[in-house]
Design a protein around this motif. Structure first.
Motif, PDB file in Angstrom:
ATOM      1  N   PHE A 112      11.301  -7.019 -14.820  1.00  0.00           N
ATOM      2  CA  PHE A 112      10.670  -6.033 -13.939  1.00  0.00           C
ATOM      3  C   PHE A 112      11.060  -4.616 -14.364  1.00  0.00           C
ATOM      4  O   PHE A 112      10.203  -3.729 -14.477  1.00  0.00           O
ATOM      5  N   LEU A 113      12.366  -4.402 -14.604  1.00  0.00           N
ATOM      6  CA  LEU A 113      12.831  -3.053 -14.946  1.00  0.00           C
ATOM      7  C   LEU A 113      12.283  -2.581 -16.293  1.00  0.00           C
ATOM      8  O   LEU A 113      12.179  -1.388 -16.530  1.00  0.00           O
ATOM      9  N   ALA A 114      11.929  -3.556 -17.163  1.00  0.00           N
ATOM     10  CA  ALA A 114      11.381  -3.196 -18.477  1.00  0.00           C
ATOM     11  C   ALA A 114       9.855  -3.102 -18.451  1.00  0.00           C
ATOM     12  O   ALA A 114       9.244  -2.692 -19.438  1.00  0.00           O
ATOM     13  N   SER A 115       9.236  -3.483 -17.345  1.00  0.00           N
ATOM     14  CA  SER A 115       7.772  -3.533 -17.301  1.00  0.00           C
ATOM     15  C   SER A 115       7.178  -2.132 -17.274  1.00  0.00           C
ATOM     16  O   SER A 115       7.760  -1.206 -16.700  1.00  0.00           O
ATOM     17  N   PRO A 116       5.999  -1.957 -17.908  1.00  0.00           N
ATOM     18  CA  PRO A 116       5.365  -0.626 -17.883  1.00  0.00           C
ATOM     19  C   PRO A 116       5.079  -0.160 -16.451  1.00  0.00           C
ATOM     20  O   PRO A 116       5.164   1.030 -16.168  1.00  0.00           O
ATOM     21  N   GLU A 117       4.787  -1.113 -15.551  1.00  0.00           N
ATOM     22  CA  GLU A 117       4.509  -0.722 -14.155  1.00  0.00           C
ATOM     23  C   GLU A 117       5.710   0.040 -13.571  1.00  0.00           C
ATOM     24  O   GLU A 117       5.557   1.078 -12.937  1.00  0.00           O
ATOM     25  N   HIS A 118       6.900  -0.497 -13.804  1.00  0.00           N
ATOM     26  CA  HIS A 118       8.102   0.170 -13.283  1.00  0.00           C
ATOM     27  C   HIS A 118       8.423   1.421 -14.096  1.00  0.00           C
ATOM     28  O   HIS A 118       8.613   2.505 -13.540  1.00  0.00           O
TER      29      HIS A 118
ATOM     30  N   ARG B 276       9.456  -4.260  -4.299  1.00  0.00           N
ATOM     31  CA  ARG B 276       8.835  -4.787  -5.527  1.00  0.00           C
ATOM     32  C   ARG B 276       9.851  -5.589  -6.326  1.00  0.00           C
ATOM     33  O   ARG B 276       9.538  -6.666  -6.845  1.00  0.00           O
ATOM     34  N   MET B 277      11.070  -5.062  -6.448  1.00  0.00           N
ATOM     35  CA  MET B 277      12.111  -5.756  -7.209  1.00  0.00           C
ATOM     36  C   MET B 277      12.444  -7.097  -6.557  1.00  0.00           C
ATOM     37  O   MET B 277      12.627  -8.100  -7.232  1.00  0.00           O
TER      38      MET B 277
ATOM     39  N   GLU C  48      -1.072  -4.516  -5.436  1.00  0.00           N
ATOM     40  CA  GLU C  48      -0.745  -3.115  -5.194  1.00  0.00           C
ATOM     41  C   GLU C  48      -2.014  -2.371  -4.814  1.00  0.00           C
ATOM     42  O   GLU C  48      -3.028  -2.496  -5.507  1.00  0.00           O
ATOM     43  N   GLU C  49      -1.970  -1.626  -3.737  1.00  0.00           N
ATOM     44  CA  GLU C  49      -3.048  -0.674  -3.458  1.00  0.00           C
ATOM     45  C   GLU C  49      -2.429   0.707  -3.558  1.00  0.00           C
ATOM     46  O   GLU C  49      -1.645   1.118  -2.701  1.00  0.00           O
TER      47      GLU C  49
ATOM     48  N   ILE D 261       0.868  -1.173   0.000  1.00  0.00           N
ATOM     49  CA  ILE D 261       0.000   0.000   0.000  1.00  0.00           C
ATOM     50  C   ILE D 261       0.907   1.226   0.000  1.00  0.00           C
ATOM     51  O   ILE D 261       1.634   1.475   0.974  1.00  0.00           O
ATOM     52  N   TYR D 262       0.884   1.965  -1.102  1.00  0.00           N
ATOM     53  CA  TYR D 262       1.877   3.052  -1.244  1.00  0.00           C
ATOM     54  C   TYR D 262       1.398   4.067  -2.269  1.00  0.00           C
ATOM     55  O   TYR D 262       0.470   3.824  -3.025  1.00  0.00           O
ATOM     56  N   PHE D 263       2.074   5.213  -2.300  1.00  0.00           N
ATOM     57  CA  PHE D 263       1.801   6.250  -3.294  1.00  0.00           C
ATOM     58  C   PHE D 263       2.216   5.739  -4.677  1.00  0.00           C
ATOM     59  O   PHE D 263       3.004   4.791  -4.776  1.00  0.00           O
ATOM     60  N   PRO D 264       1.744   6.403  -5.734  1.00  0.00           N
ATOM     61  CA  PRO D 264       2.112   5.950  -7.091  1.00  0.00           C
ATOM     62  C   PRO D 264       3.527   6.377  -7.473  1.00  0.00           C
ATOM     63  O   PRO D 264       3.732   7.056  -8.472  1.00  0.00           O
TER      64      PRO D 264
END
Ligand code: 6SG
Length: 210
Positions: free
Chosen positions: A193-199, A19-20, A31-32, A7-10
């Motif tokens: 992970f580093l290439a993911s759109p989320e990151h 996360r990594m 993720e919240e 649970i964290y800010f964007p």
């Protein structure tokens, strides 16, 4: 349902190392995302132990404090060295990462425009200890401690990647750290992970500075 919830800010901020770690360990998590508007309403803040995020859930265990969360994952996923001595060294590294991260946070949130030049000038002195640690462990060809990855590796990697964005040449004079960042970043799950759109699309900090 995955047992883990962040649970964290964007932002990447104090969330990206955990996360990594989870991504590299093949764990899934929920993720919240807490928007600034939601946070400013105040009720979530009032419910948080120290009035801050990140908050982390592992089943019925609720944790606050990013480093306590990393340590918990280190203990439960076997990322805390092979014995007590290595665990002590992992702690020593992680506390060093925290010291530099706190300086970085002060720069970003309080005096980026006036303080960045001095910060970058002082940076080699703050990075040197990690180069030294690597040089004392198998000529720098392994992890920050011993022969296995630890939560401190993920925290250090996140900190170094963040500093390469602040000061792109900051690792140029540290061959072992440069190779370490390249080596860890190329682990298949970290690379993904580093290439993911989320990151990629998640800003590093909450005020647009980086
Ligand atoms: C900020 O400092 O994201 N937590 C932060 N800030 C909100 O009301 N020792 C612990 C730990 O877990 C430190 C926690 C940390 O390790 S992290 C927090 O909760 C508060 O205090 C950095 C971050 N900042 C972005 C951000 C978005 C909303 C609140 C903070 C907009 C930008 C800055 C203020 C408002 Fe903002």
């Amino acid at each position: 349902m995955p047992p883990y919830t962040i649970i964290y800010f964007p932002v990447r901020g104090r969330g990206e190392a955990m996360r990594m770690l989870l991504a590299d360990q093949g764990q899934s998590w929920k993720e919240e995302v807490v928007s600034i508007e939601t946070w400013q309403q105040g009720s979530l803040k009032a419910s948080c132990l120290y009035g801050q995020l990140p908050k982390f859930q592992d089943g019925d265990l609720t944790l606050y404090q990013s480093n306590a969360i990393l340590r918990h994952l280190g203990r439960t996923l076997g990322l805390y060295g092979k014995d007590q001595k290595e665990a002590a060294l992992v702690d020593m590294v992680n506390d060093g990462v925290e010291d530099l991260r706190s300086k970085y946070v002060v720069l970003i949130y309080t005096n980026y425009d006036t303080g960045k030049d001095d910060y970058v000038k002082a940076l080699p002195g703050h990075l040197k200890p990690f180069e030294t640690l690597l040089s004392h462990n198998q000529g720098g060809q392994a992890f920050i401690v011993g022969n296995q990855i630890s939560f401190a590796d993920y925290n250090l990697l996140d900190l170094l990647l963040t500093h390469q964005i602040l000061a792109p040449r900051c690792l140029d004079t540290f061959p072992l750290l440069s190779a370490y960042v390249a080596r860890l970043s190329s682990r298949p799950k970290i690379k993904a992970f580093l290439a993911s759109p989320e990151h990629v699309n998640r800003p590093i900090n909450g005020n647009g500075k980086q």
